[in-house]
Design an enzyme around this catalytic site. Structure first.
Site, PDB file in Angstrom:
ATOM      1  N   CYS A  83     -10.433  -5.069   0.750  1.00  0.00           N
ATOM      2  CA  CYS A  83     -11.584  -4.166   0.771  1.00  0.00           C
ATOM      3  C   CYS A  83     -12.454  -4.387  -0.472  1.00  0.00           C
ATOM      4  O   CYS A  83     -12.057  -5.079  -1.421  1.00  0.00           O
ATOM      5  CB  CYS A  83     -11.120  -2.712   0.856  1.00  0.00           C
ATOM      6  SG  CYS A  83     -10.502  -2.044  -0.699  1.00  0.00           S
ATOM      7  N   GLU A 113      -3.237  -4.327  -3.088  1.00  0.00           N
ATOM      8  CA  GLU A 113      -3.734  -5.154  -4.193  1.00  0.00           C
ATOM      9  C   GLU A 113      -3.733  -4.368  -5.497  1.00  0.00           C
ATOM     10  O   GLU A 113      -3.426  -4.898  -6.567  1.00  0.00           O
ATOM     11  CB  GLU A 113      -5.161  -5.641  -3.890  1.00  0.00           C
ATOM     12  CG  GLU A 113      -5.287  -6.527  -2.668  1.00  0.00           C
ATOM     13  CD  GLU A 113      -5.515  -5.751  -1.368  1.00  0.00           C
ATOM     14  OE1 GLU A 113      -5.048  -4.598  -1.249  1.00  0.00           O
ATOM     15  OE2 GLU A 113      -6.162  -6.318  -0.469  1.00  0.00           O
ATOM     16  N   CYS A 171      -4.296   0.845  -2.291  1.00  0.00           N
ATOM     17  CA  CYS A 171      -4.206  -0.433  -1.583  1.00  0.00           C
ATOM     18  C   CYS A 171      -3.109  -1.301  -2.206  1.00  0.00           C
ATOM     19  O   CYS A 171      -2.796  -1.175  -3.399  1.00  0.00           O
ATOM     20  CB  CYS A 171      -5.533  -1.181  -1.682  1.00  0.00           C
ATOM     21  SG  CYS A 171      -6.839  -0.509  -0.656  1.00  0.00           S
ATOM     22  N   GLU A 221       0.391   5.226   0.640  1.00  0.00           N
ATOM     23  CA  GLU A 221      -0.528   6.261   1.127  1.00  0.00           C
ATOM     24  C   GLU A 221      -0.096   7.646   0.651  1.00  0.00           C
ATOM     25  O   GLU A 221       1.013   7.847   0.155  1.00  0.00           O
ATOM     26  CB  GLU A 221      -0.614   6.188   2.653  1.00  0.00           C
ATOM     27  CG  GLU A 221      -1.185   4.852   3.096  1.00  0.00           C
ATOM     28  CD  GLU A 221      -1.430   4.743   4.593  1.00  0.00           C
ATOM     29  OE1 GLU A 221      -0.943   5.594   5.356  1.00  0.00           O
ATOM     30  OE2 GLU A 221      -2.114   3.781   4.986  1.00  0.00           O
ATOM     31  N   ASN A 230       0.830  -1.214   0.000  1.00  0.00           N
ATOM     32  CA  ASN A 230       0.000   0.000   0.000  1.00  0.00           C
ATOM     33  C   ASN A 230       0.863   1.261   0.000  1.00  0.00           C
ATOM     34  O   ASN A 230       1.911   1.316   0.637  1.00  0.00           O
ATOM     35  CB  ASN A 230      -0.997  -0.010   1.168  1.00  0.00           C
ATOM     36  CG  ASN A 230      -0.371  -0.156   2.536  1.00  0.00           C
ATOM     37  OD1 ASN A 230       0.671  -0.773   2.689  1.00  0.00           O
ATOM     38  ND2 ASN A 230      -1.002   0.429   3.533  1.00  0.00           N
ATOM     39  N   CYS A 284     -10.968  -3.467  -3.892  1.00  0.00           N
ATOM     40  CA  CYS A 284      -9.944  -4.421  -4.348  1.00  0.00           C
ATOM     41  C   CYS A 284     -10.585  -5.734  -4.805  1.00  0.00           C
ATOM     42  O   CYS A 284     -10.127  -6.350  -5.770  1.00  0.00           O
ATOM     43  CB  CYS A 284      -8.927  -4.673  -3.236  1.00  0.00           C
ATOM     44  SG  CYS A 284      -7.884  -3.232  -2.938  1.00  0.00           S
TER      45      CYS A 284
HETATM   46  N1  THU Z   1      -5.418  -1.379   2.556  1.00  0.00           N
HETATM   47  C1  THU Z   1      -4.908  -2.180   1.585  1.00  0.00           C
HETATM   48  O1  THU Z   1      -3.766  -1.998   1.156  1.00  0.00           O
HETATM   49  N2  THU Z   1      -5.680  -3.185   1.111  1.00  0.00           N
HETATM   50  C2  THU Z   1      -6.952  -3.453   1.527  1.00  0.00           C
HETATM   51  O2  THU Z   1      -7.609  -4.317   0.959  1.00  0.00           O
HETATM   52  C3  THU Z   1      -7.511  -2.723   2.677  1.00  0.00           C
HETATM   53  C4  THU Z   1      -6.763  -1.522   3.109  1.00  0.00           C
HETATM   54  C5  THU Z   1      -4.591  -0.271   3.054  1.00  0.00           C
HETATM   55  C6  THU Z   1      -5.080   1.087   2.641  1.00  0.00           C
HETATM   56  C7  THU Z   1      -4.473   1.963   3.701  1.00  0.00           C
HETATM   57  O3  THU Z   1      -3.174   2.337   3.291  1.00  0.00           O
HETATM   58  C8  THU Z   1      -4.366   1.059   4.922  1.00  0.00           C
HETATM   59  O4  THU Z   1      -4.577  -0.262   4.455  1.00  0.00           O
HETATM   60  C9  THU Z   1      -5.391   1.364   6.001  1.00  0.00           C
HETATM   61  O5  THU Z   1      -6.672   1.373   5.480  1.00  0.00           O
END
Ligand code: THU
Length: 160
Positions: free
Chosen positions: A112, A75, A73, A64, A62, A115
């Site tokens: 999520c 994925e 994310c 940010e 991920n 994704c």
């Molecule tokens: N996140 C992912 O990388 N994948 C997911 O399927 C759920 C959330 C990340 C996004 C963000 O950087 C952190 O988790 C907190 O939400």
């Protein structure tokens, strides 16, 4: 009125020691990808790795952004990397794991909704199932046979 019941089967490995070498390798790649995470805001690292039908293993984490809605994310990063490096390869397995600064994640983390929808597009496009492996930092590993099992009654291109 009638009802339908939609079920999802999850294979649960209580320990990663139960995994085949093939599956363990993908989990370990996903864990290694945690170091590529840029997550100063949530302090929640997510790593994802995929095995392709050409034998290659690709990973992503991920990413940010100070403008929070722009966060990517793991994925999404992984799928972007795959489609730009091996656009014709089929994805066999995706492993997803996480590590938090706040607590030890001892249960699998689940992708999520966005994704799931994006992975489903890849699955439908390649016309073969993508197996999903989920694990926390420690603890059991969940194995799901296909993305479609994680997103029943889905929206897809055939509806357009
Ligand atoms: N996140 C992912 O990388 N994948 C997911 O399927 C759920 C959330 C990340 C996004 C963000 O950087 C952190 O988790 C907190 O939400």
């Amino acid at each position: 009125m009638r009802k339908i019941n939609i079920g999802t089967t999850i294979n649960i490995y209580d320990s990663q020691d139960e995994l085949s070498q093939n599956l363990l390798e993908i989990i370990l790649e996903a864990r290694a990808a945690l170091d590529k995470s840029h997550s100063p805001y949530s302090k929640f690292r997510v790593g994802a790795a995929a095995r392709l039908d050409n034998g290659k293993v690709i990973s992503g984490a991920n990413q940010e952004n100070a403008s929070y809605p722009l966060c990517l994310c793991a994925e999404m990063v992984l799928l972007s990397a795959i489609s730009s490096t091996y656009p014709n390869a089929k994805i066999e397995t995706i492993a997803i794991t996480a590590r938090s600064n706040n607590r030890t994640i001892d249960m699998p983390i689940s992708p999520c909704g966005a994704c799931r929808q994006t992975m489903l597009e890849f699955e439908n496009r390649q016309a073969s199932p993508i197996a999903i492996l989920l694990q926390g930092e420690i603890g059991p590993v969940y194995q799901i046979s296909a993305v479609s099992d994680l997103l029943p009654v889905s929206f897809d291109g055939s509806l357009l």
